[in-house]
Design a protein around this motif. Structure first.
Motif, mmCIF file in Angstrom:
data_model
loop_
_atom_site.group_PDB
_atom_site.id
_atom_site.type_symbol
_atom_site.label_atom_id
_atom_site.label_comp_id
_atom_site.label_asym_id
_atom_site.label_seq_id
_atom_site.Cartn_x
_atom_site.Cartn_y
_atom_site.Cartn_z
ATOM 1 N N ARG A 27 37.451 33.025 35.690
ATOM 2 C CA ARG A 27 37.367 33.799 36.937
ATOM 3 C C ARG A 27 38.614 34.648 37.174
ATOM 4 N NH1 ARG A 27 36.498 29.008 40.975
ATOM 5 N NH2 ARG A 27 38.050 28.178 39.538
ATOM 6 N N THR A 28 39.663 34.409 36.407
ATOM 7 C CA THR A 28 40.896 35.179 36.544
ATOM 8 C C THR A 28 40.705 36.554 35.907
ATOM 9 O OG1 THR A 28 42.183 33.144 36.413
ATOM 10 C CG2 THR A 28 43.360 35.188 36.020
ATOM 11 N N PRO A 29 41.084 37.624 36.596
ATOM 12 C CA PRO A 29 40.953 38.969 36.014
ATOM 13 C C PRO A 29 41.706 39.072 34.685
ATOM 14 C CG PRO A 29 41.532 39.100 38.338
ATOM 15 C CD PRO A 29 41.618 37.656 37.954
ATOM 16 N N ILE A 30 41.176 39.859 33.789
ATOM 17 C CA ILE A 30 41.712 39.960 32.428
ATOM 18 C C ILE A 30 43.161 40.450 32.411
ATOM 19 C CG2 ILE A 30 40.863 42.281 31.953
ATOM 20 C CD1 ILE A 30 40.813 39.402 29.462
ATOM 21 N N LEU A 31 43.525 41.368 33.289
ATOM 22 C CA LEU A 31 44.910 41.853 33.314
ATOM 23 C C LEU A 31 45.881 40.773 33.776
ATOM 24 C CD1 LEU A 31 44.449 45.492 34.636
ATOM 25 C CD2 LEU A 31 44.923 44.741 32.306
ATOM 26 N N ALA A 71 55.681 34.320 39.860
ATOM 27 C CA ALA A 71 55.283 34.665 41.228
ATOM 28 C C ALA A 71 54.275 35.804 41.238
ATOM 29 C CB ALA A 71 56.509 35.027 42.056
ATOM 30 N N LEU A 72 54.451 36.780 40.356
ATOM 31 C CA LEU A 72 53.514 37.896 40.277
ATOM 32 C C LEU A 72 52.127 37.431 39.841
ATOM 33 C CD1 LEU A 72 53.070 40.948 40.513
ATOM 34 C CD2 LEU A 72 53.792 41.141 38.121
ATOM 35 N N VAL A 73 52.079 36.571 38.844
ATOM 36 C CA VAL A 73 50.785 36.051 38.396
ATOM 37 C C VAL A 73 50.120 35.251 39.513
ATOM 38 C CG1 VAL A 73 49.648 34.471 36.790
ATOM 39 C CG2 VAL A 73 51.365 36.055 35.948
ATOM 40 N N VAL A 74 50.903 34.429 40.194
ATOM 41 C CA VAL A 74 50.347 33.632 41.299
ATOM 42 C C VAL A 74 49.814 34.551 42.393
ATOM 43 C CG1 VAL A 74 51.004 32.071 43.189
ATOM 44 C CG2 VAL A 74 51.682 31.558 40.838
#
Length: 126
Positions: A27-31, A71-74
């Motif tokens: 469900r996480t976007p590919i980017l 933090a950006l990924v979260v």
């Protein structure tokens, strides 16, 4: 101060596990998944932007870039995926540590390094 550092290290480990599980979720976007892989690869890579042997500033990339990347990924991960990933990370971190398994894996690495070193020495002689 030592207790604070230990707590921050524990939280960093928890965030790293959370990002790992979030990156594996379909469900996480590919980017976001790609960014998580890049951050994990950088964290595990022996090559740094600033080499660690340089006093003081050598660890700045690890102390600044990695937490910012995590933090950006979260921040970019969907909320429901993040909650699921945090639950998985909590389950993993609550498991007991197997020191016997760690010693076994370390011994395997030593044997593998010994075999490679012997092979390289053999190649150098011929």
């Amino acid at each position: 101060m030592l207790a604070s550092l230990k707590e921050q290290a524990r939280q960093l480990k928890q965030h790293t596990l959370t990002v790992y599980f979030a990156a594996r979720d379909p469900r996480t976007p590919i980017l976001v998944r790609a960014l998580a892989v890049v951050i994990a690869a950088y964290a595990l890579s022996p090559i740094d932007i600033i080499p660690d042997f340089i006093p003081v500033i050598g660890y700045l990339d690890d102390l600044i870039l990695l937490p910012l990347g995590l933090a950006l990924v979260v921040r970019l991960t969907p909320k429901e995926v993040l909650e699921s990933a945090r639950a998985q990370a909590q389950q993993v971190s609550d498991r007991p540590i197997s020191y016997g398994a760690a010693v076994f894996i370390f011994a395997l690495w030593l044997v593998a390094l010994w075999v490679v070193a012997r092979w390289l020495l053999h190649l150098a002689r011929t």
